[in-house]
Scaffold this motif. Structure first.
Motif, short mmCIF file in Angstrom:
data_model
loop_
_atom_site.label_atom_id
_atom_site.label_comp_id
_atom_site.label_asym_id
_atom_site.label_seq_id
_atom_site.Cartn_x
_atom_site.Cartn_y
_atom_site.Cartn_z
N VAL A 105 0.84 -1.20 0.00
CA VAL A 105 0.00 0.00 0.00
C VAL A 105 0.87 1.26 0.00
N ALA A 106 1.93 1.24 0.82
CA ALA A 106 2.84 2.39 0.90
C ALA A 106 3.52 2.64 -0.44
N LEU A 107 3.93 1.57 -1.11
CA LEU A 107 4.58 1.70 -2.41
C LEU A 107 3.64 2.31 -3.45
N ASP A 112 1.90 6.78 -6.84
CA ASP A 112 0.82 7.67 -7.27
C ASP A 112 1.19 9.12 -7.00
N LYS A 113 1.84 9.35 -5.87
CA LYS A 113 2.20 10.71 -5.48
C LYS A 113 3.20 11.32 -6.45
N ILE A 114 4.28 10.61 -6.74
CA ILE A 114 5.32 11.21 -7.58
C ILE A 114 4.94 11.21 -9.06
N GLN A 115 3.89 10.45 -9.42
CA GLN A 115 3.40 10.48 -10.80
C GLN A 115 2.49 11.67 -11.04
N THR A 116 2.12 12.35 -9.96
CA THR A 116 1.29 13.55 -10.04
C THR A 116 2.17 14.77 -9.84
N GLU A 117 2.08 15.72 -10.75
CA GLU A 117 2.98 16.87 -10.66
C GLU A 117 2.69 17.72 -9.43
#
Length: 297
Positions: A105-107, A112-117
């Protein structure tokens, strides 16, 4: 692996790389230049199976936060996560199924976080003086999942504002009632033999960075005991210590204790013994941590 929390940030390697990045960034460094320097200077981390992914995660997050995320770094992290390579290492190290689930889940959240600008780059911080969280001799208690109290002792405090760390030894205290200061003085040091550990003393230099934001609700100081020995944060080898120093931002004493005691339900506890009294009375001057490790071999 110096710490075993399932969060992306819960490792010594991540803490070291991430901290180094922002130390250089806050001093005015260019993110791309910083990243190149860190990779070149920390090549040895990439040779350690259980730590190599943490270097890429730390660089990726730091680059994302400074709006400088390199496409090659992003693709590398995507491959690590989507291929299951990181989970495979955790499984090989003996992680439990619940921990594997939490790590998965953490991964996903991290990717998802770093794929969003990010809207704006993190501003550079002005260098400021810092102080350690605790003072030498403080005895910390925490509650564990089994309902018992665990405990840890602050062995040293670094007064340098650039390295205001606390050296903390987690103990084998595992009591239903609140432990006393006498319990701490008579306690054994927690030795880790779950996962890939082999009787490693859980004695760590903790950085203050994340304590008040993420960990302060977990620990309570109940008083102080006298500490005679002196430990220096600059001694990264621990030439005359009964433990090998490690460094982290994640205050995971409670997690380490829970995992060790849970492991001992199905696996024998460490055969060696190290006591708080040994660490506070100055025995470190006549022995070395590698000599201590040889006792049980």
């Amino acid at each position: 692996m110096g710490t075993w929390g399932t969060a992306i940030k819960d490792s010594d390697a991540f803490a070291d790389v991430y901290s180094e990045f922002f130390e250089l960034y806050n001093a005015g460094g260019d993110p791309k230049t910083i990243s190149k320097k860190i990779i070149e200077d920390n090549w040895e981390i990439l040779e350690i199976e259980e730590e190599k992914h943490s270097l890429w995660f730390a660089i990726a997050l730091a680059q994302w936060e400074t709006k400088s995320l390199d496409e090659d770094i992003l693709r590398k992290v995507e491959t690590i996560v989507t291929s299951g390579a990181d989970l495979s290492i955790w499984r090989h190290l003996g992680a439990s199924e619940p921990d594997l689930t939490r790590r998965k889940v953490a991964l996903k959240k991290f990717l998802d976080k770093i794929q969003t600008e990010r809207p704006k780059a993190k501003p550079r911080k002005k260098l400021k003086l810092n102080t350690a969280v605790f003072s030498t001799g403080e005895c910390l208690v925490f509650k564990m999942r089994n309902g018992n109290y665990g405990g840890a002792v602050v062995l040293a405090t670094d007064a340098d504002p650039e390295t205001p760390y606390n050296l903390v030894a987690t103990t084998r205290i595992n009591k239903r009632e609140l432990p006393s200061l006498d319990d701490f003085e008579k306690a054994e040091v927690l030795l880790l033999n779950f996962g890939n550990w082999t009787d490693k003393p859980d004695v760590v230099w903790y950085m203050p960075d994340l304590y008040f934001k993420e960990y302060s609700s977990l620990y309570e100081s109940i008083g102080k005991i006298d500490i005679e020995a002196q430990y220096k944060v600059s001694d990264r080898i621990g030439l005359s210590y009964l433990f090998k120093p490690s460094y982290t931002t994640g205050w995971n004493m409670s997690y380490d204790a829970e995992k060790q005691f849970e492991s001992e339900l199905t696996k024998p506890k460490p055969t060696q013994q190290l006591t708080i009294k040994q660490l506070i009375k100055g025995e470190r001057t006549s022995k070395k941590w590698w000599d201590f490790l040889k006792k049980g071999s």
